[in-house]
Scaffold this motif. Structure first.
Motif, PDB file in Angstrom:
ATOM      1  N   ALA A  77       0.838  -1.207   0.000  1.00  8.63           N
ATOM      2  CA  ALA A  77       0.000   0.000   0.000  1.00  8.63           C
ATOM      3  C   ALA A  77       0.867   1.249   0.000  1.00  8.63           C
ATOM      4  O   ALA A  77       0.572   2.209  -0.718  1.00  8.63           O
ATOM      5  N   ILE A  78       1.963   1.221   0.778  1.00  5.69           N
ATOM      6  CA  ILE A  78       2.838   2.393   0.833  1.00  5.69           C
ATOM      7  C   ILE A  78       3.531   2.594  -0.517  1.00  5.69           C
ATOM      8  O   ILE A  78       3.608   3.701  -1.034  1.00  5.69           O
ATOM      9  N   ASP A  79       4.002   1.472  -1.112  1.00 11.55           N
ATOM     10  CA  ASP A  79       4.642   1.571  -2.424  1.00 11.55           C
ATOM     11  C   ASP A  79       3.689   2.154  -3.464  1.00 11.55           C
ATOM     12  O   ASP A  79       4.062   3.007  -4.263  1.00 11.55           O
ATOM     13  N   ALA A  80       2.445   1.664  -3.421  1.00  8.29           N
ATOM     14  CA  ALA A  80       1.459   2.151  -4.384  1.00  8.29           C
ATOM     15  C   ALA A  80       1.261   3.649  -4.187  1.00  8.29           C
ATOM     16  O   ALA A  80       1.219   4.419  -5.150  1.00  8.29           O
ATOM     17  N   PHE A  81       1.179   4.051  -2.922  1.00  9.83           N
ATOM     18  CA  PHE A  81       0.987   5.472  -2.640  1.00  9.83           C
ATOM     19  C   PHE A  81       2.183   6.295  -3.122  1.00  9.83           C
ATOM     20  O   PHE A  81       2.029   7.330  -3.766  1.00  9.83           O
ATOM     21  N   VAL A  82       3.392   5.773  -2.796  1.00 12.11           N
ATOM     22  CA  VAL A  82       4.607   6.507  -3.170  1.00 12.11           C
ATOM     23  C   VAL A  82       4.701   6.644  -4.688  1.00 12.11           C
ATOM     24  O   VAL A  82       5.001   7.715  -5.212  1.00 12.11           O
ATOM     25  N   SER A  83       4.401   5.550  -5.421  1.00 10.13           N
ATOM     26  CA  SER A  83       4.561   5.639  -6.874  1.00 10.13           C
ATOM     27  C   SER A  83       3.481   6.542  -7.478  1.00 10.13           C
ATOM     28  O   SER A  83       3.712   7.202  -8.488  1.00 10.13           O
ATOM     29  N   ARG A  84       2.301   6.594  -6.846  1.00 13.14           N
ATOM     30  CA  ARG A  84       1.250   7.515  -7.321  1.00 13.14           C
ATOM     31  C   ARG A  84       1.713   8.956  -7.161  1.00 13.14           C
ATOM     32  O   ARG A  84       1.466   9.790  -7.997  1.00 13.14           O
ATOM     33  N   ASN A  85       2.426   9.223  -6.053  1.00 10.45           N
ATOM     34  CA  ASN A  85       2.727  10.608  -5.705  1.00 10.45           C
ATOM     35  C   ASN A  85       4.131  11.061  -6.052  1.00 10.45           C
ATOM     36  O   ASN A  85       4.401  12.237  -6.088  1.00 10.45           O
ATOM     37  N   ARG A  86       5.022  10.108  -6.204  1.00 10.49           N
ATOM     38  CA  ARG A  86       6.410  10.540  -6.406  1.00 10.49           C
ATOM     39  C   ARG A  86       7.024   9.928  -7.654  1.00 10.49           C
ATOM     40  O   ARG A  86       8.228   9.768  -7.756  1.00 10.49           O
ATOM     41  N   GLY A  87       6.152   9.529  -8.573  1.00 13.29           N
ATOM     42  CA  GLY A  87       6.647   9.064  -9.859  1.00 13.29           C
ATOM     43  C   GLY A  87       7.492   7.810  -9.772  1.00 13.29           C
ATOM     44  O   GLY A  87       8.472   7.668 -10.489  1.00 13.29           O
ATOM     45  N   GLY A  88       7.105   6.882  -8.910  1.00 15.97           N
ATOM     46  CA  GLY A  88       7.671   5.546  -8.966  1.00 15.97           C
ATOM     47  C   GLY A  88       9.004   5.334  -8.268  1.00 15.97           C
ATOM     48  O   GLY A  88       9.575   4.261  -8.386  1.00 15.97           O
ATOM     49  N   ARG A  89       9.509   6.295  -7.523  1.00 13.70           N
ATOM     50  CA  ARG A  89      10.741   6.024  -6.771  1.00 13.70           C
ATOM     51  C   ARG A  89      10.348   5.252  -5.515  1.00 13.70           C
ATOM     52  O   ARG A  89       9.792   5.803  -4.594  1.00 13.70           O
ATOM     53  N   SER A  90      10.599   3.974  -5.465  1.00 16.42           N
ATOM     54  CA  SER A  90      10.129   3.241  -4.295  1.00 16.42           C
ATOM     55  C   SER A  90      11.256   2.525  -3.597  1.00 16.42           C
ATOM     56  O   SER A  90      11.190   1.342  -3.330  1.00 16.42           O
ATOM     57  N   GLY A  91      12.300   3.223  -3.284  1.00 18.68           N
ATOM     58  CA  GLY A  91      13.321   2.620  -2.443  1.00 18.68           C
ATOM     59  C   GLY A  91      14.381   1.897  -3.253  1.00 18.68           C
ATOM     60  O   GLY A  91      14.111   0.895  -3.895  1.00 18.68           O
ATOM     61  N   LEU A  92      15.602   2.402  -3.201  1.00 17.62           N
ATOM     62  CA  LEU A  92      16.711   1.840  -3.958  1.00 17.62           C
ATOM     63  C   LEU A  92      16.983   0.406  -3.541  1.00 17.62           C
ATOM     64  O   LEU A  92      17.104  -0.492  -4.381  1.00 17.62           O
ATOM     65  N   VAL A  93      17.012   0.177  -2.248  1.00 14.58           N
ATOM     66  CA  VAL A  93      17.351  -1.157  -1.755  1.00 14.58           C
ATOM     67  C   VAL A  93      16.343  -2.182  -2.246  1.00 14.58           C
ATOM     68  O   VAL A  93      16.690  -3.289  -2.627  1.00 14.58           O
ATOM     69  N   HIS A  94      15.067  -1.766  -2.289  1.00 19.39           N
ATOM     70  CA  HIS A  94      14.039  -2.684  -2.743  1.00 19.39           C
ATOM     71  C   HIS A  94      14.285  -3.082  -4.198  1.00 19.39           C
ATOM     72  O   HIS A  94      14.187  -4.243  -4.571  1.00 19.39           O
ATOM     73  N   ARG A  95      14.651  -2.122  -5.045  1.00 18.19           N
ATOM     74  CA  ARG A  95      14.899  -2.441  -6.456  1.00 18.19           C
ATOM     75  C   ARG A  95      16.119  -3.330  -6.595  1.00 18.19           C
ATOM     76  O   ARG A  95      16.133  -4.281  -7.362  1.00 18.19           O
ATOM     77  N   LEU A  96      17.151  -3.040  -5.804  1.00 15.21           N
ATOM     78  CA  LEU A  96      18.351  -3.876  -5.853  1.00 15.21           C
ATOM     79  C   LEU A  96      18.020  -5.301  -5.447  1.00 15.21           C
ATOM     80  O   LEU A  96      18.498  -6.261  -6.031  1.00 15.21           O
ATOM     81  N   GLU A  97      17.137  -5.397  -4.430  1.00 15.16           N
ATOM     82  CA  GLU A  97      16.769  -6.705  -3.903  1.00 15.16           C
ATOM     83  C   GLU A  97      16.164  -7.583  -4.986  1.00 15.16           C
ATOM     84  O   GLU A  97      16.424  -8.772  -5.068  1.00 15.16           O
ATOM     85  N   GLN A  98      15.388  -6.943  -5.881  1.00 11.59           N
ATOM     86  CA  GLN A  98      14.734  -7.728  -6.914  1.00 11.59           C
ATOM     87  C   GLN A  98      15.721  -8.264  -7.951  1.00 11.59           C
ATOM     88  O   GLN A  98      15.518  -9.311  -8.516  1.00 11.59           O
TER      89      GLN A  98
ATOM     90  N   HIS B  47      19.480  -8.158  -7.632  1.00 12.71           N
ATOM     91  CA  HIS B  47      20.824  -8.578  -7.250  1.00 12.71           C
ATOM     92  C   HIS B  47      20.871  -9.230  -5.875  1.00 12.71           C
ATOM     93  O   HIS B  47      21.239  -8.581  -4.905  1.00 12.71           O
ATOM     94  N   PRO B  48      20.490 -10.486  -5.792  1.00 12.55           N
ATOM     95  CA  PRO B  48      20.489 -11.154  -4.489  1.00 12.55           C
ATOM     96  C   PRO B  48      21.861 -11.089  -3.812  1.00 12.55           C
ATOM     97  O   PRO B  48      21.946 -10.953  -2.599  1.00 12.55           O
ATOM     98  N   ARG B  49      22.932 -11.121  -4.587  1.00 13.06           N
ATOM     99  CA  ARG B  49      24.264 -11.102  -3.991  1.00 13.06           C
ATOM    100  C   ARG B  49      24.571  -9.756  -3.353  1.00 13.06           C
ATOM    101  O   ARG B  49      25.167  -9.665  -2.293  1.00 13.06           O
ATOM    102  N   LEU B  50      24.125  -8.729  -4.049  1.00  8.11           N
ATOM    103  CA  LEU B  50      24.340  -7.384  -3.530  1.00  8.11           C
ATOM    104  C   LEU B  50      23.574  -7.205  -2.215  1.00  8.11           C
ATOM    105  O   LEU B  50      24.029  -6.555  -1.282  1.00  8.11           O
ATOM    106  N   ILE B  51      22.391  -7.847  -2.177  1.00 13.70           N
ATOM    107  CA  ILE B  51      21.597  -7.769  -0.956  1.00 13.70           C
ATOM    108  C   ILE B  51      22.330  -8.454   0.189  1.00 13.70           C
ATOM    109  O   ILE B  51      22.377  -7.956   1.311  1.00 13.70           O
ATOM    110  N   ALA B  52      22.938  -9.595  -0.093  1.00 10.61           N
ATOM    111  CA  ALA B  52      23.702 -10.295   0.939  1.00 10.61           C
ATOM    112  C   ALA B  52      24.831  -9.401   1.442  1.00 10.61           C
ATOM    113  O   ALA B  52      25.074  -9.298   2.644  1.00 10.61           O
ATOM    114  N   PHE B  53      25.480  -8.724   0.512  1.00 14.43           N
ATOM    115  CA  PHE B  53      26.566  -7.813   0.872  1.00 14.43           C
ATOM    116  C   PHE B  53      26.028  -6.658   1.744  1.00 14.43           C
ATOM    117  O   PHE B  53      26.595  -6.330   2.779  1.00 14.43           O
ATOM    118  N   THR B  54      24.898  -6.092   1.305  1.00 19.54           N
ATOM    119  CA  THR B  54      24.299  -4.996   2.065  1.00 19.54           C
ATOM    120  C   THR B  54      23.960  -5.450   3.482  1.00 19.54           C
ATOM    121  O   THR B  54      24.211  -4.746   4.458  1.00 19.54           O
TER     122      THR B  54
END
Ligand code: ZN
Length: 347
Positions: free
Chosen positions: A72-93, A95-102
């Protein structure tokens, strides 16, 4: 409604079940039809999506709405802020290895925060010259006097009487009586409160004296508690902890959140820092000891928390509650400790 979750007042662990709603173009936390906090989207900080960790929305008054409804928060954010929904979340989708590193970096940071920071804070305290707490105290008091504080409306007679009773209390504290200065101020926004500056300056508000309705022992109990915050260097400790935390965040993110920056740059924010639970307990115990040593009623502080608790439903008093949470456990603890030290004297 955008999402369901919990709302926490600023500097408080109190939780209120609430809904996040969009009302007249503003975001608002609403509970049972009552608006708890609201503001325009751009003024509300929303934490990025990291796995299933609950999202926190921080309002400008410092209160926080927390929800597990990430979608719900992502939907709200993308409605209002043009789809920027968290860098880490996009990386997670992608780059699993990068997530492990993070995660490894986060774990390391948590380790530093948990184990190395307390040691660094103690070292910093050891090497702090006395002029530092004096400077912090002077600038804090100056900025508070310009903003929240007004000269006390108590009669000179009453101030003198309280000072005379305060002296025996300070006599047995670290550094003795000359190490502590008692100031009286009128602070309507702070309500009945007392606070300590790191150089041994204690500020007592008129509202607290009035709240006590002549119960001077209770006022002295609160002052004993504040003396302990000075003795234990609790506010310096807290400042160093925040500074160390900011340094850590800077190390990882390359940037410090504006909230942390504010705390570091504004002396007035010192008072808004709440002490750790351990520091509060230590100060409660010390109040009992100092009151006893001065020949006063050791558990008088407990009455202050009892009155605070009665006022728990009065919204105007929430600031005082957030700096001095007056739980029944705390009152019981103070009374038990008082009985305990009375007992050891009798034996
Ligand atoms: Zn305290």
């Amino acid at each position: 409604m955008i999402a369901r979750g919990e709302w926490h007042p600023a500097h408080s662990s109190r939780a209120v079940t609430a809904d996040l709603r969009e009302i007249a173009g503003q975001l608002a936390a609403v509970s049972d039809g009552a608006m708890l906090a609201c503001g325009p989207h751009k003024d509300i900080e929303i934490t990025p999506r990291v796995g299933a960790i609950p999202r926190r929305l921080t309002f400008i008054d410092g209160s926080v709405f927390e929800t597990r409804d990430n979608d719900a928060i992502d939907a709200f954010v993308s409605r209002n802020r043009g789809g920027r929904s968290g860098l880490v979340h996009r990386l997670e989708q992608f780059h699993p290895r990068l997530i492990a590193f993070t995660l490894a970096v986060i774990l390391l940071a948590v380790g530093i925060y948990r184990y190395a920071l307390p040691v660094m804070v103690e070292v910093a305290l050891l090497v702090t010259p006395p002029v530092v707490p004096e400077m912090i105290a002077a600038s804090t008091l100056a900025s508070l006097d310009k903003t929240f504080l007004r000269p006390s409306a108590l009669s000179q007679q009453e101030q003198d009487a309280i000072r005379a009773e305060f002296a025996p209390l300070a006599k047995n504290a670290k550094g003795g009586e000359p190490a502590y200065t008692l100031l009286f101020r009128n602070a309507r926004l702070m309500g009945p409160n007392a606070f300590a500056l790191p150089d041994g300056t204690l500020v007592l508000t008129d509202d607290l004296v009035q709240l006590a309705k002549g119960d001077r022992q209770m006022v002295l109990g609160v002052l004993g508690h504040e003396i302990a915050h000075v003795e234990g260097e609790h506010s310096l400790r807290q400042i160093y902890r925040v500074a160390g935390f900011a340094a850590l965040v800077m190390l990882i993110a390359g940037d410090v959140g504006s909230g942390v920056e504010d705390i570091l740059s504004q002396g007035g924010a010192l008072v808004a820092l709440s002490y750790s639970r351990g520091a509060e307990e230590e100060a409660d115990r010390r109040s009992v000891e100092l009151m006893k040593a001065a020949g006063y009623e050791p558990a008088a502080l407990a009455r202050f928390f009892a009155i605070l608790e009665e006022k728990i439903n009065d919204r105007s008093e929430t600031s005082m509650l957030s700096t001095h949470p007056g739980t029944p456990t705390r009152q019981r603890y103070i009374r038990e400790y008082a009985q305990q030290i009375e007992g050891t004297v009798k034996d």
